[in-house]
Design an enzyme around this catalytic site. Structure first.
Site, short mmCIF file in Angstrom:
data_model
loop_
_atom_site.label_atom_id
_atom_site.label_comp_id
_atom_site.label_asym_id
_atom_site.label_seq_id
_atom_site.Cartn_x
_atom_site.Cartn_y
_atom_site.Cartn_z
N LYS A 172 7.65 -4.85 -2.38
CA LYS A 172 8.30 -4.95 -3.83
C LYS A 172 9.75 -4.72 -3.83
O LYS A 172 10.39 -5.68 -4.11
CB LYS A 172 7.41 -3.80 -4.56
CG LYS A 172 5.96 -4.07 -4.79
CD LYS A 172 5.16 -2.73 -4.87
CE LYS A 172 3.59 -3.31 -4.34
NZ LYS A 172 2.77 -3.87 -5.17
N TRP A 232 -4.53 2.90 -7.83
CA TRP A 232 -4.18 3.00 -6.44
C TRP A 232 -4.36 4.67 -5.96
O TRP A 232 -4.79 4.91 -4.81
CB TRP A 232 -2.54 2.60 -5.82
CG TRP A 232 -2.26 1.05 -6.04
CD1 TRP A 232 -1.56 0.71 -7.21
CD2 TRP A 232 -2.70 0.23 -5.40
NE1 TRP A 232 -1.65 -0.81 -6.94
CE2 TRP A 232 -2.35 -1.07 -6.09
CE3 TRP A 232 -3.72 0.09 -4.19
CZ2 TRP A 232 -2.94 -2.21 -5.39
CZ3 TRP A 232 -4.15 -1.27 -3.77
CH2 TRP A 232 -3.59 -2.24 -4.41
N ASP A 254 2.78 8.14 -2.27
CA ASP A 254 2.77 6.66 -2.38
C ASP A 254 3.78 6.21 -3.01
O ASP A 254 3.50 6.14 -4.32
CB ASP A 254 1.31 6.13 -2.90
CG ASP A 254 1.15 4.66 -2.62
OD1 ASP A 254 2.23 3.92 -2.60
OD2 ASP A 254 0.28 4.13 -3.14
C1 LIG Z 1 1.39 1.80 -5.50
C2 LIG Z 1 0.75 1.28 -4.50
N1 LIG Z 1 -0.08 1.59 -3.58
C3 LIG Z 1 -0.75 0.86 -2.55
C4 LIG Z 1 -0.75 -0.36 -2.81
C5 LIG Z 1 -1.41 -1.01 -1.82
O1 LIG Z 1 -0.52 -1.89 -0.77
P1 LIG Z 1 -0.94 -2.85 0.08
O2 LIG Z 1 -1.18 -4.10 -0.41
O3 LIG Z 1 0.43 -2.82 1.00
O4 LIG Z 1 -1.92 -2.18 0.97
C6 LIG Z 1 -0.03 -1.26 -3.70
C7 LIG Z 1 -0.05 -2.70 -4.07
O5 LIG Z 1 0.45 -3.42 -5.01
C8 LIG Z 1 0.76 -0.27 -4.84
O6 LIG Z 1 1.39 -0.84 -5.68
#
Ligand SMILES: Cc1ncc(COP(=O)(O)O)c(C=O)c1O
Length: 364
Positions: free
Chosen positions: A199, A105, A175
């Site tokens: 989550k 991520w 994030d």
């Molecule tokens: C730490 C983290 N950042 C970003 C995301 C991406 O999120 P989204 O699917 O809401 O775009 C996730 C998804 O699991 C994540 O765990």
């Protein structure tokens, strides 16, 4: 609804919600809070929905101790949109941002920010398989960087910061998608916090964004309307039609957290669950935990089997035993148990008991 037939859900998101909340949602479907309008059918411009979004914001502020002068937004597009949107708003032309890359991520976050300005990797754990997060002092921030970005919990690899990363005095952007509200996160130490809800906070389709006065002051003119935080701040997250359903569920999850000891209660339960599972992983060399011990996540626990050929058998047998969502992310493989706020300790007890049985059946 009794919950009979529900699996022990270890999915990484969307993830298990407290059964009480699921029941409240079911009740609201035909009639939202006595309004006569169903939850999926109510106008976002109605008084009843205004009450819902106001309540959700108040609860987020209370539970997460958000300073009064910070803005709280409920947006769409997921955390993935925030990878770009944060940089678009606060990096700006000629800006510089440094990133701690602790997993897939954060790799995506730095890539998207690079479309806007100078986004530099200050620390990168890829060479050692993202088994840990950096200690303070393991990296340097550029003296002219505008901010430091990090991912508080690495959902894919199962690592987590258990300290506030040293940003050498620079604003911090996080994030926090996979550990917000499940761990201690000092909001005032950050200038921008974003998190997909699916989550710890509720269902998919809502992204929580928290902005400091500094973040607001960075936003230039002429940004695309929907990607400009000012648009959403000025309209209370209702410039366009928000995810009414998701915001309602988020409010109910926050109310559940408040009824169950607030953030401290959530942290205590999450520690108890994680220690139960890590104890089992450390008990025998049959399991090979992925994360280094100092960086282990309370939210996502990842491991391999010493004999990797047994992993599909583990997944099949665990599914047959009513344990769902344990397959590791495709980029990592192996097994992953996500244990967000909605996951009860009984599910982890069942998992550990299954693991002991599995080892005795398949071990040497
Ligand atoms: C730490 C983290 N950042 C970003 C995301 C991406 O999120 P989204 O699917 O809401 O775009 C996730 C998804 O699991 C994540 O765990």
């Amino acid at each position: 609804m009794t919950g009979a037939g529900r699996v022990h859900n270890f999915g990484a998101g969307p993830a298990v919600l407290p059964l009480e909340v699921v029941n409240e949602v079911a009740e609201a479907l035909p009639d939202l809070m006595g309004s006569g309008f169903g939850l999926l059918e109510v106008s976002h411009r109605s008084d009843v929905f205004q009450n819902v979004i106001d309540s959700a914001e108040e609860r987020v502020r209370r539970v997460l101790s958000v300073p009064d002068d910070y803005h709280v937004l409920f947006l769409q597009g997921g955390a993935s949109t925030q990878f770009y949107m944060t940089a678009l708003n606060i990096l700006g032309d000629g800006g510089k941002a440094d990133f701690l890359v602790t997993g897939g991520w954060s790799q995506k976050a730095v890539k998207e920010a690079g479309r806007i300005g100078d986004a530099k990797v200050a620390w990168d754990g890829s060479a050692e398989g993202f088994k840990s997060v950096p200690d303070n002092g393991d990296y340097n921030i550029r003296s002219d960087a505008d901010y430091l970005h990090y991912t508080s919990n690495n959902t894919l690899f199962g690592t987590q910061f258990h300290h506030l990363p040293d940003s050498e005095g620079k604003p911090l952007v996080v994030d926090a998608s996979s550990d917000i509200c499940g761990t201690s996160l000092d909001i005032p130490s950050h200038d921008l916090v974003y998190a997909g809800a699916q989550k710890n906070l509720g269902p998919s389709g809502v992204t929580l964004v928290i902005l400091s006065p500094w973040a607001m002051s960075r936003i230039g003119e002429g940004l695309p309307t929907m990607l400009d935080y000012k648009t959403h701040v000025s309209k209370g997250s209702m410039f366009n039609t928000p995810n009414t359903f998701g915001i309602f569920v988020l409010d109910r999850v926050m109310a559940w957290v408040e009824r169950n000891g607030g953030i401290e209660g959530a942290i205590e339960r999450n520690r108890a669950k994680a220690s139960l599972l890590y104890r089992e992983l450390d008990r025998t060399a049959f399991w090979v935990p992925h994360a280094d011990s100092g960086s282990r996540s309370l939210m996502n626990v990842t491991w391999r089997l010493a004999d990797e050929s047994l992993e599909p058998v583990f997944l099949d047998e665990s599914a047959a035993a009513g344990l769902g969502g344990l397959k590791g992310h495709r980029s990592v493989g192996g097994i992953r148990a996500s244990m967000y706020n909605g996951c009860p300790i009984e599910s982890v007890e069942e998992l550990v008991s299954f693991m002991k049985g599995f080892e005795s059946r398949h071990g040497q």
